[in-house]
Every structure is written in structure tokens, then in C-alpha cells.
Design an enzyme around this catalytic site. Structure first.
Site, PDB file in Angstrom:
ATOM      1  N   CYS A  32       7.354   6.104  -8.405  1.00  0.00           N
ATOM      2  CA  CYS A  32       7.635   5.638  -7.040  1.00  0.00           C
ATOM      3  C   CYS A  32       7.969   4.143  -7.011  1.00  0.00           C
ATOM      4  O   CYS A  32       7.156   3.317  -7.435  1.00  0.00           O
ATOM      5  CB  CYS A  32       6.410   5.915  -6.149  1.00  0.00           C
ATOM      6  SG  CYS A  32       6.554   5.162  -4.522  1.00  0.00           S
ATOM      7  N   LYS A  59       0.310  17.788  -2.213  1.00  0.00           N
ATOM      8  CA  LYS A  59      -0.681  16.725  -1.967  1.00  0.00           C
ATOM      9  C   LYS A  59      -2.086  17.266  -1.724  1.00  0.00           C
ATOM     10  O   LYS A  59      -2.249  18.286  -1.024  1.00  0.00           O
ATOM     11  CB  LYS A  59      -0.281  15.935  -0.723  1.00  0.00           C
ATOM     12  CG  LYS A  59       0.985  15.124  -0.883  1.00  0.00           C
ATOM     13  CD  LYS A  59       1.366  14.448   0.433  1.00  0.00           C
ATOM     14  CE  LYS A  59       2.790  13.939   0.357  1.00  0.00           C
ATOM     15  NZ  LYS A  59       3.325  13.530   1.646  1.00  0.00           N
ATOM     16  N   VAL A  72       2.412   7.272  -0.790  1.00  0.00           N
ATOM     17  CA  VAL A  72       1.918   6.251  -1.708  1.00  0.00           C
ATOM     18  C   VAL A  72       2.867   5.050  -1.608  1.00  0.00           C
ATOM     19  O   VAL A  72       4.044   5.246  -1.279  1.00  0.00           O
ATOM     20  CB  VAL A  72       1.849   6.763  -3.177  1.00  0.00           C
ATOM     21  CG1 VAL A  72       0.848   7.867  -3.306  1.00  0.00           C
ATOM     22  CG2 VAL A  72       3.210   7.163  -3.724  1.00  0.00           C
ATOM     23  N   GLU A  85       1.398   1.028   3.155  1.00  0.00           N
ATOM     24  CA  GLU A  85       2.723   0.414   3.339  1.00  0.00           C
ATOM     25  C   GLU A  85       2.887  -0.659   2.259  1.00  0.00           C
ATOM     26  O   GLU A  85       2.166  -1.672   2.250  1.00  0.00           O
ATOM     27  CB  GLU A  85       2.939  -0.196   4.731  1.00  0.00           C
ATOM     28  CG  GLU A  85       3.330   0.830   5.790  1.00  0.00           C
ATOM     29  CD  GLU A  85       4.615   1.598   5.439  1.00  0.00           C
ATOM     30  OE1 GLU A  85       5.592   0.971   5.021  1.00  0.00           O
ATOM     31  OE2 GLU A  85       4.611   2.821   5.560  1.00  0.00           O
ATOM     32  N   SER A  86       3.847  -0.428   1.363  1.00  0.00           N
ATOM     33  CA  SER A  86       3.927  -1.250   0.155  1.00  0.00           C
ATOM     34  C   SER A  86       4.000  -2.750   0.416  1.00  0.00           C
ATOM     35  O   SER A  86       3.294  -3.532  -0.237  1.00  0.00           O
ATOM     36  CB  SER A  86       5.103  -0.792  -0.711  1.00  0.00           C
ATOM     37  OG  SER A  86       6.310  -0.843   0.021  1.00  0.00           O
TER      38      SER A  86
END
Ligand code: GSH
Length: 208
Positions: A32, A59, A72, A85-86
Site C-alpha cells: 500500500c 478484512k 490502512v 489517514e496517511s
């Protein structure tokens, strides 16, 4: 990418226990690009962490208690606090942990990085320095790197052939220890993508 080599947790798996003191946990998926942002910041700042991979095609039910969106990356600390939230996880790590500061202290400089970030999905600014935030590598470079890395892996890097500045930036990025320790393996990534696009529950564990 050394995004944790353990098989991903899937539907029916038991929820993991509390996060050990002194560590932060990241719920991730090996391929990811958003999770790679978080991992780059963890590495760059030398933050002790553990990785739990999530099978995104199957999941675990409990994963939605970590992030209601079911995406993720998610961070969990030993007090049970959850951050998702990256871009938010990256800013949190930069603020919550000592060590190399990746976002500038100066409010205007920080705003500039956030503006470049907003522009990133549309057009890239005409940068005059080696890195997107100036002459040294900073947060914004880590936030956008995973997509450029995947261009190369997917043999689409002709896209940057006409932009020598971007090519130089990519070469400079590859020299960074956090970036070089998290490079994705081209063959594995292509294998993953193939299965992911077929909705295979094996996709996230490709090559393990
Ligand atoms: N805006 C989110 C996007 C994260 C995201 O889309 N992650 C993907 C994996 S690369 C995911 O979890 N997909 C699972 C799904 O779509 O159900 C962020 O920046 O963290």
C-alpha cells in the site's frame, strides 16, 4: 518494501492485544502506497514500531474498530489511541516523537508543503530545488514518493522522461536510507497487483 513480512490478518482472526510500551503499531498492507508514507516517516525518525498487516480483500471484522473506513494505514499507540489517514499519521508522528523534524517549524513553510501536497494529485509544482520542500528531504517528499516508486516498478517511468528535474529528484530519493530500506520488490508488486485486481484474498500475501 519491508512492510512487515508476516501474513496478513483476515476475517475470523482474533484481534491483536494491546500495543507494548515503547512501541507504536501500524496496521498496514505490504504493497500500500499510503501505508508506505507512514512507514517512511517511522523509519526516517527511527521510531520503534510493530507492523500488523491486514488482508484488505478479506478484512477482519475488528479492523473497523480501528478505522471506521476500514482502510490502512492506522496507527495505534500503547494508550490505545488510534490515528488514521496517511497524511495525518505522518504529521502525528512528526509532532509526537523527537528526532529529525520532517515538517518545517515555520508556519508559512509548513503551509507551502501542505499546498504542494494538495496539488500533488493534480499537477506538480515547478520546483526549483532538489526536493519538494527545499534543498533537503522533508515530509512532502516522503508523502509523494510511493507513487513515483510505483511508476518505475510498473515500467511507466517514461512519464518522467521529459522532466529531468523529477528524474534527479527520484535519484536523490533513492539515496535516502528510509526510502532505500522500504523499496518495493518489482516482481512481487506486479504479482500482488495482478491478484488484487482479480479481487483475490491471496493478493495481500503475495510472495510470502
Ligand atoms: N485516504 C486514505 C487512503 C488509504 C487507502 O486507500 N488504503 C487502501 C490500501 S492502499 C485500503 O486500505 N484499501 C482497502 C479498501 O479500499 O477497502 C489514506 O491516505 O490513508
Amino acid at each position: 518494501m519491508s512492510g512487515g513480512s508476516a501474513r496478513s490478518l483476515a476475517k475470523g482472526s482474533a484481534p491483536p492485544g494491546p500495543v507494548p510500551q515503547g512501541l507504536i503499531r501500524v496496521y498496514s498492507m505490504r504493497f500500500c502506497p499510503f501505508a508506505q508514507r507512514t512507514l517512511l516517516v517511522l523509519k526516517a525518525k527511527g521510531i520503534g514500531h510493530e507492523i500488523i498487516n491486514i488482508n484488505l480483500k478479506n478484512k477482519p471484522e475488528w479492523f473497523f474498530t480501528k478505522n471506521p473506513f476500514g482502510l490502512v494505514p492506522v496507527l495505534e499507540n500503547s494508550q490505545g489511541q488510534l490515528i488514521y489517514e496517511s497524511a495525518i499519521t505522518c504529521e502525528y508522528l512528526d509532532e509526537a516523537y523527537p528526532g529529525k523534524k520532517l515538517l518545517p517549524d515555520d508556519p508559512y513553510e509548513k503551509a507551502c508543503q501542505k499546498m504542494v501536497f494538495e496539488l500533488f494529485s493534480k499537477v506538480l509544482t515547478n520546483k526549483k530545488t532538489t526536493f519538494f520542500g527545499g534543498n533537503s528531504l522533508s515530509m512532502i517528499d516522503y508523502l509523494i514518493w510511493p507513487w513515483f516508486e510505483r511508476l518505475e516498478v510498473l515500467e511507466l517511468n517514461e512519464c518522467v522522461d521529459h522532466t529531468p528535474k523529477l528524474k534527479l529528484w527520484m535519484a536523490a530519493m533513492r539515496e535516502d536510507p528510509a526510502v532505500s530500506s522500504l523499496l518495493i520488490e518489482a516482481k512481487a508488486f506486479r504479482g500482488f497487483l495482478d491478484l488484487y485486481l482479480q479481487n483475490s484474498p491471496e493478493a495481500c500475501d503475495y510472495g510470502l
